[in-house]
Design a protein around this motif. Structure first.
Motif, PDB file in Angstrom:
ATOM      1  N   MET A   1      33.307 -46.474   0.526  1.00 24.82           N
ATOM      2  CA  MET A   1      32.054 -45.609  -0.424  1.00 24.82           C
ATOM      3  C   MET A   1      31.846 -45.635  -1.306  1.00 24.82           C
ATOM      4  SD  MET A   1      31.623 -41.205   0.517  1.00 24.82           S
ATOM      5  CE  MET A   1      31.655 -41.442   2.632  1.00 24.82           C
ATOM      6  N   ASN A   2      30.446 -45.648  -2.076  1.00 26.67           N
ATOM      7  CA  ASN A   2      30.214 -45.746  -3.292  1.00 26.67           C
ATOM      8  C   ASN A   2      30.279 -43.973  -4.166  1.00 26.67           C
ATOM      9  OD1 ASN A   2      27.759 -44.854  -3.280  1.00 26.67           O
ATOM     10  ND2 ASN A   2      27.334 -47.020  -2.591  1.00 26.67           N
ATOM     11  N   GLU A   3      30.023 -44.694  -5.315  1.00 24.58           N
ATOM     12  CA  GLU A   3      29.985 -43.175  -5.747  1.00 24.58           C
ATOM     13  C   GLU A   3      28.608 -42.649  -5.782  1.00 24.58           C
ATOM     14  OE1 GLU A   3      30.581 -42.261 -10.872  1.00 24.58           O
ATOM     15  OE2 GLU A   3      31.445 -43.474  -9.807  1.00 24.58           O
ATOM     16  N   GLU A   4      27.458 -42.724  -5.647  1.00 27.97           N
ATOM     17  CA  GLU A   4      26.579 -42.194  -5.846  1.00 27.97           C
ATOM     18  C   GLU A   4      26.235 -41.987  -4.787  1.00 27.97           C
ATOM     19  OE1 GLU A   4      23.384 -45.320  -5.889  1.00 27.97           O
ATOM     20  OE2 GLU A   4      24.367 -45.806  -7.967  1.00 27.97           O
ATOM     21  N   THR A   5      27.305 -42.218  -3.358  1.00 29.11           N
ATOM     22  CA  THR A   5      27.176 -41.825  -2.317  1.00 29.11           C
ATOM     23  C   THR A   5      28.234 -40.245  -1.741  1.00 29.11           C
ATOM     24  OG1 THR A   5      29.028 -43.034  -0.783  1.00 29.11           O
ATOM     25  CG2 THR A   5      26.743 -43.211  -0.802  1.00 29.11           C
ATOM     26  N   ILE A   6      28.475 -40.043  -2.786  1.00 28.46           N
ATOM     27  CA  ILE A   6      30.154 -38.947  -2.896  1.00 28.46           C
ATOM     28  C   ILE A   6      28.896 -37.621  -3.734  1.00 28.46           C
ATOM     29  CG2 ILE A   6      31.253 -37.889  -3.477  1.00 28.46           C
ATOM     30  CD1 ILE A   6      32.832 -40.865  -3.930  1.00 28.46           C
ATOM     31  N   LYS A   7      28.750 -36.825  -2.430  1.00 28.12           N
ATOM     32  CA  LYS A   7      27.592 -35.197  -3.259  1.00 28.12           C
ATOM     33  C   LYS A   7      28.783 -34.316  -4.067  1.00 28.12           C
ATOM     34  CE  LYS A   7      24.508 -35.059   0.032  1.00 28.12           C
ATOM     35  NZ  LYS A   7      23.466 -34.647   1.339  1.00 28.12           N
ATOM     36  N   PRO A   8      28.655 -34.310  -5.061  1.00 28.70           N
ATOM     37  CA  PRO A   8      29.478 -33.395  -6.016  1.00 28.70           C
ATOM     38  C   PRO A   8      29.513 -31.287  -5.259  1.00 28.70           C
ATOM     39  CG  PRO A   8      27.500 -33.316  -7.086  1.00 28.70           C
ATOM     40  CD  PRO A   8      27.572 -34.758  -5.797  1.00 28.70           C
ATOM     41  N   ARG A   9      30.528 -30.975  -5.708  1.00 26.23           N
ATOM     42  CA  ARG A   9      30.490 -29.804  -4.539  1.00 26.23           C
ATOM     43  C   ARG A   9      30.019 -28.777  -5.609  1.00 26.23           C
ATOM     44  NH1 ARG A   9      33.229 -24.613  -5.574  1.00 26.23           N
ATOM     45  NH2 ARG A   9      34.585 -25.637  -7.618  1.00 26.23           N
ATOM     46  N   LYS A  10      28.310 -28.013  -4.832  1.00 28.16           N
ATOM     47  CA  LYS A  10      28.078 -27.652  -5.530  1.00 28.16           C
ATOM     48  C   LYS A  10      28.962 -26.100  -6.382  1.00 28.16           C
ATOM     49  CE  LYS A  10      23.896 -27.820  -2.779  1.00 28.16           C
ATOM     50  NZ  LYS A  10      22.826 -26.797  -3.024  1.00 28.16           N
ATOM     51  N   ARG A  11      28.724 -25.521  -7.526  1.00 28.63           N
ATOM     52  CA  ARG A  11      29.470 -24.314  -7.824  1.00 28.63           C
ATOM     53  C   ARG A  11      28.420 -23.002  -7.655  1.00 28.63           C
ATOM     54  NH1 ARG A  11      33.544 -26.421 -10.999  1.00 28.63           N
ATOM     55  NH2 ARG A  11      33.541 -28.692 -10.699  1.00 28.63           N
ATOM     56  N   TRP A  12      29.678 -22.494  -7.853  1.00 23.49           N
ATOM     57  CA  TRP A  12      29.116 -20.886  -8.719  1.00 23.49           C
ATOM     58  C   TRP A  12      29.708 -20.911  -9.771  1.00 23.49           C
ATOM     59  CZ3 TRP A  12      27.285 -17.682  -4.428  1.00 23.49           C
ATOM     60  CH2 TRP A  12      27.937 -18.227  -3.553  1.00 23.49           C
ATOM     61  N   ILE A  13      28.489 -19.375 -10.203  1.00 20.51           N
ATOM     62  CA  ILE A  13      28.868 -19.191 -11.763  1.00 20.51           C
ATOM     63  C   ILE A  13      30.523 -19.204 -12.296  1.00 20.51           C
ATOM     64  CG2 ILE A  13      28.231 -17.564 -13.190  1.00 20.51           C
ATOM     65  CD1 ILE A  13      25.839 -17.028 -12.055  1.00 20.51           C
ATOM     66  N   THR A  14      30.755 -18.672 -11.702  1.00 18.77           N
ATOM     67  CA  THR A  14      32.159 -18.595 -12.056  1.00 18.77           C
ATOM     68  C   THR A  14      33.189 -19.582 -11.570  1.00 18.77           C
ATOM     69  OG1 THR A  14      32.424 -17.807  -9.696  1.00 18.77           O
ATOM     70  CG2 THR A  14      32.663 -15.674 -10.736  1.00 18.77           C
ATOM     71  N   ASP A  15      32.605 -20.560 -11.312  1.00 21.11           N
ATOM     72  CA  ASP A  15      33.336 -21.800 -11.767  1.00 21.11           C
ATOM     73  C   ASP A  15      32.905 -22.456 -13.238  1.00 21.11           C
ATOM     74  OD1 ASP A  15      34.534 -21.742  -8.886  1.00 21.11           O
ATOM     75  OD2 ASP A  15      33.251 -23.076  -8.358  1.00 21.11           O
ATOM     76  N   TRP A  16      31.881 -22.051 -13.690  1.00 23.87           N
ATOM     77  CA  TRP A  16      31.933 -22.447 -15.026  1.00 23.87           C
ATOM     78  C   TRP A  16      32.539 -21.723 -15.862  1.00 23.87           C
ATOM     79  CZ3 TRP A  16      29.504 -27.226 -15.457  1.00 23.87           C
ATOM     80  CH2 TRP A  16      28.684 -27.950 -14.956  1.00 23.87           C
ATOM     81  N   TRP A  17      32.077 -19.936 -15.911  1.00 27.73           N
ATOM     82  CA  TRP A  17      32.986 -19.525 -16.757  1.00 27.73           C
ATOM     83  C   TRP A  17      33.754 -17.984 -15.936  1.00 27.73           C
ATOM     84  CZ3 TRP A  17      27.687 -20.787 -16.091  1.00 27.73           C
ATOM     85  CH2 TRP A  17      27.121 -21.404 -17.330  1.00 27.73           C
ATOM     86  N   PRO A  18      35.160 -18.635 -15.530  1.00 28.72           N
ATOM     87  CA  PRO A  18      35.807 -18.409 -15.350  1.00 28.72           C
ATOM     88  C   PRO A  18      36.625 -17.077 -15.476  1.00 28.72           C
ATOM     89  CG  PRO A  18      36.886 -20.655 -15.373  1.00 28.72           C
ATOM     90  CD  PRO A  18      35.643 -20.616 -16.153  1.00 28.72           C
TER      91      PRO A  18
END
Length: 731
Positions: A1-18
């Motif tokens: 599996m190449n890097e382009e096929t890996i979907k990043p996990r969607k983030r909640w606002i609290t993930d960005w500003w914990p």
């Protein structure tokens, strides 16, 4: 599996500003989350519930094994006792959270704690009864009733039972369940021989203590130290602790039939098709004789479905040898005992008695041992103490006795119910209230003093366990009259003023033969209401602050002294109080004054707008700790204006750090450089946090002045009456 096929996990606002202050706890369990709708009144529904029919159904259910989850010893009673115990047992005195009153054991995080393995099955076993009785019987009541009826069915003369616990329909997402990154993480909550507040459990994921001993170390004396501390944090003394352990362990068994490596994930992490059941166990059948909960395989008594003294008899009669369970965990076996304990599934098998390290604590701790041996010699005392301790365990978060409902409420009133004397006099009327307001405003007490004293009395309430509040006037009595935040030195001068007004009024009414009296508790609240009205008048608004008389004055013998000593606040952002401004870490929002402000607001059942408007009002009224100017962003303290918000959001003011801890800040005029204001973090958060700022802007607007006054009065009235169960409960 190449890097382009890996979907990043969607983030909640609290993930960005914990580290952002989370206000969600002020929006939980609103009326729209209740599927029964806004008009649903559980307390009224209880009136038509046939409690005796529920009890009969429970007793039948307990002896009707289900193939999908067999009953140990042919009786689900021990499992239901554990369910009730663990529902109630997460209660802790420092903030009143946990406990059984809202059925939150059904939700994360509690249903997923390792100490609760298997209780998802117990709840599903009760589903037929919940289905049958529907809206007339809450899960919260059913769970506690199930354990109580189980005790009665197995020989305990119970102390009583109350209905009245209302279900919630979403999890309690308070972050104060623990900061650990993993369950059962050892002794990280211990610092210098004590347990970090507000916790009662010694490890994340436990109800009380590790049954193997401290951090898994099989040390009975060390376990006793943990037990004493953990049970004290839940409001239990040594006698109650011994009775609960010895009484609870008279029944059932622990489960650890095989290696823990076969245990599946918790309910929330389990696969979809398991339908919310967790901890599937892939060892043999995974249930019945092959079940797994704690990883310990222990049966304490030779009569595990009958109440008695065998647990205590075995504890002192035999010598105990350390062994390993099939899962490799520390447990103890009575090496000199015959095989007298029945097998839960094979009538031909017998076993030696076994104990946990936490059980042996009752033998090797000298205080616990003395109590346990006394119980051995006095079986009736043991049963009575256990029954009362069980009642306390399962009811201590229900509030005063006026909140209790149903035919089996005991006549006795307990100190932990915050008892109040009966009111033996007539209530004051509208003319009396008007006259008393005038006397209070002319008494020499200032608006800040009247408001601060009323707030200190009423805002001691916490909805988590329905304790505290203005009714009883406990602020007059030890230890609340010594709480630092309550201004003990000022109370010594303020309370005599109320007492003189009370004396004068009551003597006048007695001479007139009206039968009317006024309590200090009522006068304290009335003084605050009168001050708010006067402050609003000075701002150009004629408002009447609602007031409902009927509070009575507690006496010192009504005070649960040790409890109120333990819950003395170390932070109260409403009064701009933070005991140790050097103690928080700005990099961890959950240690900051602004977090503890939100925490207190949640205990007061306040919404985000209510919290905001109360802060703005209390500040301009000058009701701050030691009447300091911090946060009093007005040149006219004692006038109920929206100036706190106006000046907080004024772009002509620049705020700068004023101490090395970043607790205190100074506001400077951008043009002249002169200092205008001082404020704490609990003030500036209303300009910094985008959600709080959005509400603050409503009140700072030119057309927000009247709304601010009206909203403050409404929120004030709510807090003043949070503990008026005499007005809320049906007759």
């Amino acid at each position: 599996m190449n890097e382009e096929t890996i979907k990043p996990r969607k983030r909640w606002i609290t993930d960005w500003w914990p580290n952002k202050l989370n206000l969600k706890v002020l929006r939980q369990n609103c009326e729209t989350s209740n599927p029964y709708g806004r008009d649903y009144d559980y307390i009224s529904e209880i009136k038509s519930l046939d409690v005796d029919a529920v009890i009969r159904d429970l007793k039948e259910l307990m002896k009707t094994p289900q193939d999908w989850w067999p009953a140990d010893f042919g009786h689900y009673g021990p499992l239901f006792i554990r369910l009730s115990w663990h529902s109630a047992g997460s209660y802790r005195i420092h903030d009143g959270r946990g406990g059984a009153r809202n059925g939150s054991i059904r939700f994360s995080p509690r249903i997923n704690w390792p100490d609760n393995i298997g209780l998802d099955k117990a709840i599903r076993l009760l589903w037929p009864l919940k289905k049958k009785y529907g809206k007339k019987l809450s899960w919260a009541d059913l769970i506690i009733l199930a354990g109580t009826v189980a005790l009665e069915d197995m020989g305990v003369e119970i102390a009583g039972f109350s209905l009245g616990r209302e279900d919630i329909y979403e999890p309690d997402e308070s972050p104060d369940w623990g900061a650990e990154e993993q369950m059962l993480s050892g002794k990280k909550r211990f610092k210098e021989g004590t347990l970090e507040k507000p916790y009662a459990a010694t490890e994340m994921g436990l109800i009380y203590v590790n049954p193997e001993g401290p951090g898994g170390n099989p040390d009975p004396k060390g376990s006793a130290e943990e037990i004493r501390l953990a049970f004290a944090r839940m409001g239990m003394n040594d006698e109650e602790t011994v009775a609960l352990i010895a009484g609870g362990h008279a029944f059932g068994k622990c489960h650890g039939a095989g290696p823990g490596k076969h245990l599946g994930p918790d309910p929330a992490s389990s696969s979809l098709e398991q339908m919310g059941l967790g901890w599937s166990y892939g060892y043999k059948t995974g249930k019945g004789p092959h079940a797994y909960t704690s990883g310990l395989e222990v049966i304490w008594s030779s009569t595990p479905t009958k109440f008695g003294l065998q647990y205590l008899q075995f504890l002192f009669k035999y010598e105990w040898e350390l062994e390993r369970s099939p899962d490799g965990k520390h447990q103890w076996v009575a090496k000199d005992a015959p095989e007298i304990v029945p097998d839960p599934y094979d009538p031909q098998k017998r076993h030696k008695p076994r104990m946990l390290t936490a059980d042996l604590a009752l033998r090797f701790d000298p205080v616990y041992a003395q109590i346990a041996q006394r119980f051995l010699k006095n079986p009736k005392e043991f049963e009575n103490t256990f029954a009362k301790a069980w009642f306390k365990l399962t009811h201590r978060d229900m509030g005063p006795k006026s909140c209790y409902m149903g035919p089996y409420v005991p006549k006795e009133e307990f100190i932990w119910q915050d008892p109040l004397p009966p009111r033996g006099y007539e209530l004051i009327d509208a003319e009396d209230i008007k006259d008393l307001k005038k006397k209070l405003l002319e008494s020499g007490l200032s608006i800040p003093q009247l408001v601060y004293t009323a707030w200190s009395s009423a805002a001691s309430y916490r909805h988590s366990d329905r304790r505290g509040g203005a009714n009883g006037g406990r602020i007059r009595l030890h230890p609340m009259n010594q709480w630092e935040v309550n201004h003990p030195e000022h109370l010594q001068k303020i309370l005599p003023v109320y007492e003189e007004i009370q004396r004068s009024f009551n003597e006048l009414q007695e001479s007139r033969g009206t039968g009317k009296k006024v309590s200090i508790a009522d006068l304290i609240v009335l003084g605050g209401c009168a001050a708010v009205e006067e402050a609003a008048r000075r701002a150009g608004y004629n408002v009447e602050v609602p007031f409902s008389p009927g509070r009575v004055d507690a006496r010192e013998e009504h005070i649960d002294v040790e409890f109120y000593k333990e819950i003395e606040p170390f932070a109260d952002g409403f009064r701009n109080y933070f005991k140790d401004p050097t103690s928080f870490d700005e990099g961890d929002v959950y240690t900051t004054p602004e977090y503890f402000l939100v925490d207190r607001a949640q205990l007061l059942t306040l919404t985000v707008p209510e919290m905001t408007v109360l802060i703005g009002g209390l500040r301009v009224l000058g009701a701050t700790y030691r009447y300091e100017p911090h946060g009093v962003l007005t040149d006219h303290p004692g006038v109920l204006t929206n100036e706190f918000f106006v000046h907080l959001l004024d772009m002509g003011v620049e705020w700068k750090q004023a101490d090395p801890h970043r607790y205190l800040f100074r506001g400077y005029d951008r043009k002249t450089g002169s200092q205008r204001w001082t404020a704490t973090r609990a003030d500036l958060i209303f300009g910094h946090h985008e959600e709080l700022r959005a509400v603050a802007e409503v009140y700072a607007a030119d057309d927000g002045k009247e709304k601010f006054v009206l909203d403050f009065v409404e929120a004030w009235n709510k807090v003043m009456n949070l503990d008026r169960f005499d007005l809320k409960m049906p007759s």
